[in-house]
Write a protein that holds these residues in place. Structure first.
Motif, mmCIF file in Angstrom:
data_model
loop_
_atom_site.group_PDB
_atom_site.id
_atom_site.type_symbol
_atom_site.label_atom_id
_atom_site.label_comp_id
_atom_site.label_asym_id
_atom_site.label_seq_id
_atom_site.Cartn_x
_atom_site.Cartn_y
_atom_site.Cartn_z
ATOM 1 N N TYR A 171 -126.163 74.875 -29.905
ATOM 2 C CA TYR A 171 -125.928 74.800 -28.465
ATOM 3 C C TYR A 171 -125.914 76.170 -27.781
ATOM 4 N N LEU A 206 -123.920 78.839 -28.259
ATOM 5 C CA LEU A 206 -122.556 79.213 -27.875
ATOM 6 C C LEU A 206 -122.024 80.332 -28.765
ATOM 7 N N PHE A 230 -116.677 80.227 -24.401
ATOM 8 C CA PHE A 230 -117.031 79.014 -23.666
ATOM 9 C C PHE A 230 -115.795 78.150 -23.497
ATOM 10 N N ILE A 261 -114.421 74.124 -23.333
ATOM 11 C CA ILE A 261 -114.784 72.754 -23.701
ATOM 12 C C ILE A 261 -113.962 71.753 -22.896
ATOM 13 N N CYS A 278 -119.596 76.211 -19.829
ATOM 14 C CA CYS A 278 -118.756 75.046 -20.117
ATOM 15 C C CYS A 278 -119.547 74.034 -20.954
ATOM 16 N N VAL A 279 -118.833 73.342 -21.832
ATOM 17 C CA VAL A 279 -119.417 72.266 -22.635
ATOM 18 C C VAL A 279 -118.576 71.023 -22.386
ATOM 19 N N VAL A 325 -123.432 74.313 -17.469
ATOM 20 C CA VAL A 325 -122.707 73.239 -18.152
ATOM 21 C C VAL A 325 -123.623 72.558 -19.169
ATOM 22 N N THR A 326 -123.197 72.546 -20.421
ATOM 23 C CA THR A 326 -123.905 71.809 -21.471
ATOM 24 C C THR A 326 -123.249 70.435 -21.618
ATOM 25 N N ILE A 379 -122.908 66.864 -23.532
ATOM 26 C CA ILE A 379 -123.127 66.223 -24.831
ATOM 27 C C ILE A 379 -122.586 64.799 -24.736
ATOM 28 N N LEU A 383 -115.906 72.625 -32.308
ATOM 29 C CA LEU A 383 -116.109 73.217 -30.984
ATOM 30 C C LEU A 383 -114.779 73.545 -30.314
#
Length: 360
Positions: free
Chosen positions: A181, A183, A188, A190, A224-225, A242-243, A245, A256
């Motif tokens: 990802y 990162l 980051f 989460i 951000c995830v 922003v990722t 998932i 994570l």
């Protein structure tokens, strides 16, 4: 049923909304499989649960949660003849009694005072070999002197406070996930609202988390995830920085979470896992039963709470990340004795295994 191939039946609460009990059962099942590679593992689940068809172990599917299907669960136990039955926040007394009559070792997991009290009722406690409380004692409090006396009179042990149960971070898997990802450890944020299926008057609460993630990135420029969860049915929101998932398995989520700088979480099991990992987080109640837990954790300085509106979440997280506030939170977390209860739970199962099969 043999010494080398014990049979384990997992009966977690399962529904269209929450996922915590199922995930905890999976964690214990995976650990059982590592300890006894020839073990036969079976689940009983509601077919309404989104994970019912993706369970990695054989699963008998019912029309509703197992607690409401007394006869079906009992009939399946008679067919399967388990050596161990693990009821996670589920099970009528008659189901526990039936498991005991079949010769199984019965383990009951509770996560709230009400469930813990139910598990200590004399007729249930008599047929329960081990009762685990999967909350830290500072959240749930000690049992009463009366409950302690009743258990002593029927020669049953007090519930064991395991605290949260989760898989420890795996450095190798964590490094691969971070690479996938793009990162970096500690760089980051989460966000995870649990299963993703909880709603408020405006829609799915995880969508508020997603909007908050976009605002947090704009305010901090820290990537951000957001992990939406298996119960979220809509298309994920795209935003700069922003990722998104859809879903991670438990081990990946822990990897994570452990690597993140800070977290925004619901008030479910993942919050307690974050506290055990000493990870600063802002927490949001996504169901009514989480409010008390969040209140206690906030009073002890172990989290900062917010309501479930996106702007409040974003503002609260930015404030949490100010140096003085972050240091205060990290200091309280470092002093907290909440740890991963998986090893304690597995030691109990091993002791019951030795007792059942006469192994010393």
């Amino acid at each position: 049923m043999t010494l080398a191939a014990p049979k384990f039946l997992f009966v977690p609460v399962s529904s269209a909304e929450g996922v915590g009990e199922y995930m905890r059962s999976l964690i214990v099942a995976d650990e059982v499989k590592q300890r006894w590679p020839n073990a036969t593992i079976q689940f009983i689940l509601s077919r309404q649960a989104p994970y019912a068809l993706t369970c990695p172990y054989p699963a008998a599917l019912l029309d509703d949660t197992p607690t409401k299907n007394i006869k079906a669960v009992n009939d399946f136990m008679s067919f399967f003849l388990p050596d161990f039955v693990i009821f996670d926040a589920s099970g009528r007394r008659s189901q526990l009694v039936h498991a005991n009559k079949l010769g199984a070792k019965v383990i009951f997991l509770s996560q709230h005072k009400r469930k813990r009290s139910r598990g200590m009722k004399i007729l249930r406690a008599r047929v329960t070999d081990s009762h685990w409380v999967v909350q830290p004692e500072f959240v749930i409090g000690p049992i009463s002197w009366l409950d302690r006396l009743k258990l002593r009179l029927i020669e049953k042990p007090e519930p064991t406070v395991t605290g949260p149960i989760f898989v420890n971070p795996n450095p190798k898997h964590q490094a691969a996930l971070l690479s996938e990802y793009g990162l970096t450890v500690g760089e980051f944020i989460i966000l995870n609202a649990g299963s993703g299926g909880h709603t408020n008057s405006r829609g799915f609460i995880v969508e508020e988390f997603a909007l908050a993630a976009a605002s947090i990135y704009q305010a901090t420029q820290i990537p951000c995830v957001i992990v939406y969860g298996p119960n979220y049915p809509n298309t994920m929101i795209e935003a700069e920085g922003v990722t998104a998932i859809q879903e991670l398995n438990h081990g990946e989520l822990i990897d994570l979470l452990d690597a993140a700088k800070v977290a925004v979480l619901s008030g479910g099991d993942t919050l307690l896992q974050a506290i055990a990992l000493k990870k600063p987080c802002l927490s949001v109640a996504v169901s009514k039963d989480q409010n008390y837990r969040l209140k206690v954790c906030e009073e002890r300085g172990l989290t900062v709470c917010s309501d479930n509106k996106a702007q409040r979440i974003s503002d609260g997280l930015v404030e949490l990340m100010q140096a003085d506030n972050l240091l205060k939170l990290e200091t309280a977390l470092a002093q907290c004795d909440c740890v991963n209860g998986l090893e304690l739970g597995m030691n109990i199962i091993t002791a019951l295994y030795r007792n059942k099969f006469g192994v010393h």
